[in-house]
Design an enzyme around this catalytic site. Structure first.
Site, PDB file in Angstrom:
ATOM      1  N   HIS A   1       0.846  -1.204   0.000  1.00 46.06           N
ATOM      2  CA  HIS A   1       0.000   0.000   0.000  1.00 46.06           C
ATOM      3  C   HIS A   1       0.877   1.248   0.000  1.00 46.06           C
ATOM      4  CE1 HIS A   1      -3.329  -2.699   1.213  1.00 46.06           C
ATOM      5  NE2 HIS A   1      -4.102  -1.767   0.678  1.00 46.06           N
TER       6      HIS A   1
ATOM      7  N   LYS B   1      -0.658   5.067   4.420  1.00 51.28           N
ATOM      8  CA  LYS B   1      -1.584   4.140   5.087  1.00 51.28           C
ATOM      9  C   LYS B   1      -1.217   3.994   6.556  1.00 51.28           C
ATOM     10  CE  LYS B   1      -3.994  -0.212   4.641  1.00 51.28           C
ATOM     11  NZ  LYS B   1      -5.285   0.419   4.908  1.00 51.28           N
TER      12      LYS B   1
END
Ligand code: NAD
Length: 260
Positions: free
Chosen positions: A150, A154
């Site tokens: 990600h 995040k």
């Protein structure tokens, strides 16, 4: 009649995408947006009220609104309490809830239409349907591991999607993910136990989300990868959930599998 949508965290990555899609779809009306004051720059250009308090927007909508919420666990929980108080509906995409927070959401869902999915894409939810069959067909000689990638902003790790996929894989083996999850390996750790599912997280750049599950057996390996190309796939799923939730009764915390 179009469904009034209130977007929580309207200047966030997901919030912005949802505001755009709601305005393009005649099935929905952007009835209001909620954002922290220091992050609200530019939102006054939207054709709806902007507030820091969801209750201010829920007043006057007579329980007809659906609040779409991709923010942070404590924010979504507080929002769920407000939504329940006003008899509205709540679609939650936020991840990173503790077990206690999930239990409170489930309690609130007994009296309020509420939906939560850690991944709203069609692809991941179809994967959740087929993974148990694949896991069982391969049998227990195959070690299961997962890697998720990600973007560097995040906040939670492993991702909510990785945990949901992991729960699904563990259930197919008759395990509880909490007992078998390994998210760190360092030093002289010895042989890999059979009853283990590794979930490793990689963070960097602007990766929307990639999850790869490895089934590693004698002499061969299967890799199953889901790649999200844009946040639109999650936002479309959230709006599909919003439309679906309007026709439901309160009772329990609904999820993507209820829609399919
Ligand atoms: P983000 O940080 O870009 O956006 C969050 C927004 O919420 C920010 O604009 C922030 O200011 C706002 N916010 C925080 N506190 C608030 C409050 N009290 N009132 C109103 N707004 C508030 O994050 P993001 O990338 O959009 O992700 C948000 C959440 O959604 C994360 O938990 C992420 O993991 C999850 N997510 C879920 C899916 C899914 O399919 N379920 C997909 C993508 C992201």
């Amino acid at each position: 009649m179009s469904t009034p949508i209130i977007v929580m965290g309207a200047n966030g990555r997901m919030g912005r995408t949802i505001c755009t899609l709601v305005q393009e779809d005649p099935a929905f009306t952007l009835a209001g947006v909620v954002e922290r004051s220091e992050f609200a720059a530019g939102l006054d250009a939207l054709p709806c009220p902007v507030s820091q308090n969801v209750e201010e927007l829920l007043q006057g909508l007579d329980g007809k609104a659906v609040v779409v919420d991709f923010t942070a666990p404590e924010v979504s929980l507080a929002t769920a309490r407000s939504v329940a108080r006003f008899g509205a509906a709540h679609v939650i995409g936020t991840t990173g809830f503790t077990n206690e927070q999930k239990q409170e959401l489930a309690r609130l869902a007994e009296s309020c239409r509420m939906f939560w999915a850690p991944n709203m894409s069609i692809g991941v939810n179809v994967l959740l349907k087929v993974l148990p069959e694949l896991t069982r067909a391969l049998g227990d000689k195959y070690d299961i591991e997962m890697v998720e990638l990600h973007h560097n902003r995040k906040k939670d790790s492993p991702s909510g999607t990785a945990l949901r996929l992991g729960e699904c894989l563990a259930e197919a083996r008759g395990w509880d993910l909490d007992d078998v999850r390994c998210s760190a390996r360092d030093g002289i750790i010895g042989e890999r136990p059979k009853a283990q599912i590794g979930i490793q997280a990689i963070r960097g750049g602007d990766v929307v989300g990639v999850h790869t599950i490895y089934f590693m057996g004698p002499g061969e390996r299967i890799e199953v990868t889901h790649q999200a190309h844009s946040r639109e796939t999650f936002a479309q799923g959230a709006l599909r959930a919003a439309a679906w939730l309007c026709g439901q009764q309160p009772g329990r915390l609904y999820g993507m599998q209820d829609i399919f």
